[in-house]
Design an enzyme around this catalytic site. Structure first.
Site, PDB file in Angstrom:
ATOM      1  N   SER A   9       0.893  -1.282  -0.015  1.00  0.00           N
ATOM      2  CA  SER A   9      -0.001   0.064  -0.029  1.00  0.00           C
ATOM      3  C   SER A   9       0.962   1.201  -0.012  1.00  0.00           C
ATOM      4  O   SER A   9       1.840   1.426   0.848  1.00  0.00           O
ATOM      5  CB  SER A   9      -0.970   0.092   1.272  1.00  0.00           C
ATOM      6  OG  SER A   9      -1.493   1.350   1.127  1.00  0.00           O
ATOM      7  N   HIS A  34      -1.323  -1.139  -4.428  1.00  0.00           N
ATOM      8  CA  HIS A  34      -2.565  -0.757  -3.654  1.00  0.00           C
ATOM      9  C   HIS A  34      -2.594   0.864  -3.367  1.00  0.00           C
ATOM     10  O   HIS A  34      -1.424   1.072  -2.754  1.00  0.00           O
ATOM     11  CB  HIS A  34      -2.587  -1.508  -2.472  1.00  0.00           C
ATOM     12  CG  HIS A  34      -3.833  -1.248  -1.644  1.00  0.00           C
ATOM     13  ND1 HIS A  34      -5.205  -1.985  -2.046  1.00  0.00           N
ATOM     14  CD2 HIS A  34      -4.378  -0.557  -0.651  1.00  0.00           C
ATOM     15  CE1 HIS A  34      -6.063  -1.449  -1.384  1.00  0.00           C
ATOM     16  NE2 HIS A  34      -5.739  -0.474  -0.572  1.00  0.00           N
ATOM     17  N   ASP A  36      -4.686   3.758  -1.701  1.00  0.00           N
ATOM     18  CA  ASP A  36      -5.798   4.293  -0.947  1.00  0.00           C
ATOM     19  C   ASP A  36      -6.020   5.733  -1.125  1.00  0.00           C
ATOM     20  O   ASP A  36      -5.385   6.680  -0.604  1.00  0.00           O
ATOM     21  CB  ASP A  36      -5.096   4.133   0.826  1.00  0.00           C
ATOM     22  CG  ASP A  36      -5.267   2.598   1.156  1.00  0.00           C
ATOM     23  OD1 ASP A  36      -6.275   1.827   0.775  1.00  0.00           O
ATOM     24  OD2 ASP A  36      -4.089   2.177   1.444  1.00  0.00           O
ATOM     25  N   MET A  38      -8.594   8.422  -0.043  1.00  0.00           N
ATOM     26  CA  MET A  38      -9.552   9.064   1.048  1.00  0.00           C
ATOM     27  C   MET A  38     -10.004  10.306   1.044  1.00  0.00           C
ATOM     28  O   MET A  38      -9.158  11.289   0.617  1.00  0.00           O
ATOM     29  CB  MET A  38      -8.706   8.640   2.588  1.00  0.00           C
ATOM     30  CG  MET A  38      -8.150   7.320   2.572  1.00  0.00           C
ATOM     31  SD  MET A  38      -7.523   7.179   4.343  1.00  0.00           S
ATOM     32  CE  MET A  38      -6.545   5.739   4.442  1.00  0.00           C
ATOM     33  N   HIS A  67      -8.436   1.773  -4.027  1.00  0.00           N
ATOM     34  CA  HIS A  67      -9.316   1.538  -3.105  1.00  0.00           C
ATOM     35  C   HIS A  67      -9.763   2.688  -2.747  1.00  0.00           C
ATOM     36  O   HIS A  67      -9.302   3.690  -1.809  1.00  0.00           O
ATOM     37  CB  HIS A  67      -8.580   0.861  -1.787  1.00  0.00           C
ATOM     38  CG  HIS A  67      -9.426   0.577  -0.563  1.00  0.00           C
ATOM     39  ND1 HIS A  67      -8.771   0.448   0.532  1.00  0.00           N
ATOM     40  CD2 HIS A  67     -10.642   0.816  -0.342  1.00  0.00           C
ATOM     41  CE1 HIS A  67      -9.666   0.254   1.535  1.00  0.00           C
ATOM     42  NE2 HIS A  67     -10.760   0.441   0.738  1.00  0.00           N
ATOM     43  N   MET A  69     -11.966   5.082  -0.696  1.00  0.00           N
ATOM     44  CA  MET A  69     -12.783   5.328   0.685  1.00  0.00           C
ATOM     45  C   MET A  69     -13.361   6.852   0.482  1.00  0.00           C
ATOM     46  O   MET A  69     -12.856   7.574   1.166  1.00  0.00           O
ATOM     47  CB  MET A  69     -11.865   5.108   1.756  1.00  0.00           C
ATOM     48  CG  MET A  69     -11.337   3.774   2.131  1.00  0.00           C
ATOM     49  SD  MET A  69      -9.888   3.403   3.175  1.00  0.00           S
ATOM     50  CE  MET A  69      -8.515   3.634   1.710  1.00  0.00           C
ATOM     51  N   MET A 138     -12.044  -5.746   4.621  1.00  0.00           N
ATOM     52  CA  MET A 138     -11.195  -4.706   5.657  1.00  0.00           C
ATOM     53  C   MET A 138     -10.912  -5.495   6.856  1.00  0.00           C
ATOM     54  O   MET A 138     -11.981  -5.761   7.529  1.00  0.00           O
ATOM     55  CB  MET A 138     -11.879  -3.443   5.755  1.00  0.00           C
ATOM     56  CG  MET A 138     -12.083  -2.569   4.499  1.00  0.00           C
ATOM     57  SD  MET A 138     -10.561  -1.808   3.629  1.00  0.00           S
ATOM     58  CE  MET A 138      -9.851  -1.355   5.021  1.00  0.00           C
ATOM     59  N   ASP A 176      -7.092  -6.527   3.647  1.00  0.00           N
ATOM     60  CA  ASP A 176      -6.493  -4.841   3.918  1.00  0.00           C
ATOM     61  C   ASP A 176      -6.592  -4.590   5.446  1.00  0.00           C
ATOM     62  O   ASP A 176      -7.813  -4.435   5.660  1.00  0.00           O
ATOM     63  CB  ASP A 176      -7.175  -4.177   2.778  1.00  0.00           C
ATOM     64  CG  ASP A 176      -6.604  -2.620   2.827  1.00  0.00           C
ATOM     65  OD1 ASP A 176      -5.478  -2.802   3.355  1.00  0.00           O
ATOM     66  OD2 ASP A 176      -7.268  -1.891   2.168  1.00  0.00           O
TER      67      ASP A 176
HETATM   68  C1  DX5 Z   1      -6.753   1.408   5.800  1.00  0.00           C
HETATM   69  C2  DX5 Z   1      -6.116   1.394   4.310  1.00  0.00           C
HETATM   70  C3  DX5 Z   1      -5.170   0.260   4.086  1.00  0.00           C
HETATM   71  C4  DX5 Z   1      -3.963   0.490   5.107  1.00  0.00           C
HETATM   72  C5  DX5 Z   1      -3.091  -0.662   4.901  1.00  0.00           C
HETATM   73  O1  DX5 Z   1      -7.882   2.477   5.553  1.00  0.00           O
HETATM   74  O2  DX5 Z   1      -6.940   0.843   3.416  1.00  0.00           O
HETATM   75  O3  DX5 Z   1      -4.825   0.054   2.788  1.00  0.00           O
HETATM   76  O4  DX5 Z   1      -3.357   1.764   4.642  1.00  0.00           O
HETATM   77  O5  DX5 Z   1      -1.949  -0.307   5.899  1.00  0.00           O
HETATM   78  P1  DX5 Z   1      -1.486  -1.368   7.176  1.00  0.00           P
HETATM   79  O6  DX5 Z   1      -1.040  -2.405   6.229  1.00  0.00           O
HETATM   80  O7  DX5 Z   1      -0.289  -0.474   7.721  1.00  0.00           O
HETATM   81  O8  DX5 Z   1      -2.574  -1.562   7.848  1.00  0.00           O
HETATM   82 ZN    ZN Z   2      -6.804   0.164   1.288  1.00  0.00          ZN
END
Ligand code: DX5
Ligand code: ZN
Length: 220
Positions: A9, A34, A36, A38, A67, A69, A138, A176
């Site tokens: 990630s 990956h 993320d 947000m 991903h 969010m 998740m 994840d």
């Molecule tokens: C959480 C994210 C994950 C996270 C993973 O909201 O979707 O992808 O960043 O990080 P670790 O592996 O450190 O939990």
């Molecule tokens: Zn993620």
């Protein structure tokens, strides 16, 4: 034999040296990156947007596993498809109609994933299960990397794998949140075949190359 995917990630990488971090992932055997996204609404944090994904795309050959969010993901998926996302995963809680969101992503030429928060019942993704390319479990509450793995999500993976074997055996079952060399093995035994790792990959005490390699070795 089931195919396995390791997806470091990028949220846990050094944003000032992304090209270098991407090369490290490639040479250490990562399968996907990956990403993320947000928005500060669906989750409290703000991370990155399409311009950042476009920069990643220019600097790696690896598939980009995005991903989302974010609220109202249907309004944004096209922008991520255009900048080179290969996989786009949406949260069922944020979609008006999760099955239609999957169809929309597929019509853009991307693999479509659905996910849900640990507290959201699996019934929320039922309509999408037969057609999704990827189901993401998740194992932390979305919003931050570096949180502790929620062991109760092992049962969720087992239940989903059993159901997918019947109705959608080609779907990838990804996990994840809090994935490290121990929790990866638990989730693999439960039936997961794609593994996101933020901290365990990039913040390994001996560097990201070792972090990615150690996890990848467990998927051989
Ligand atoms: C959480 C994210 C994950 C996270 C993973 O909201 O979707 O992808 O960043 O990080 P670790 O592996 O450190 O939990
Ligand atoms: Zn993620």
């Amino acid at each position: 034999m089931r195919k396995y995917f390791l997806a470091p990630s990028i949220i846990a990488a050094d944003f000032a040296h992304l090209a270098k971090e991407l090369k490290t992932c490639e040479s250490a055997g990562a399968d996907w990156i990956h990403v993320d996204v947000m928005d500060g609404h669906f989750v409290p944090t703000i991370t990155i947007g399409p311009l950042f994904v476009e920069a990643l795309k220019r600097n790696t050959q690896l598939p980009l596993d995005v991903h989302l969010m974010i609220e109202n993901p249907e309004a944004q998926v096209e922008a991520y498809a255009q900048v080179g996302a290969t996989h786009i995963t949406v949260h069922a809680e944020a979609c008006r109609n999760v099955k239609q969101a999957v169809e929309q992503i597929q019509s853009l030429g991307c693999k479509a994933g659905v996910t849900l928060k640990p507290s959201t019942p699996l019934s929320k993704i039922k309509s999408a299960l037969p057609i999704a390319d990827l189901i993401l479990v998740m194992s932390v509450n979305p919003g931050f990397s570096g949180q502790a793995f929620m062991p109760e999500m092992i049962e969720r993976v087992k239940a989903l794998r059993a159901r997918l074997d019947v109705i959608n055996p080609r779907a990838i079952l990804e996990v994840d949140g809090g994935i490290n060399s121990q929790t990866l093995q638990w989730m693999k035994a439960a039936g997961a075949n794609a593994f996101v790792a933020g901290n365990a990959a990039f913040k390994h005490p001996r560097g990201a190359k070792v972090g990615v390699r150690e996890l990848k070795k467990l998927l051989k």
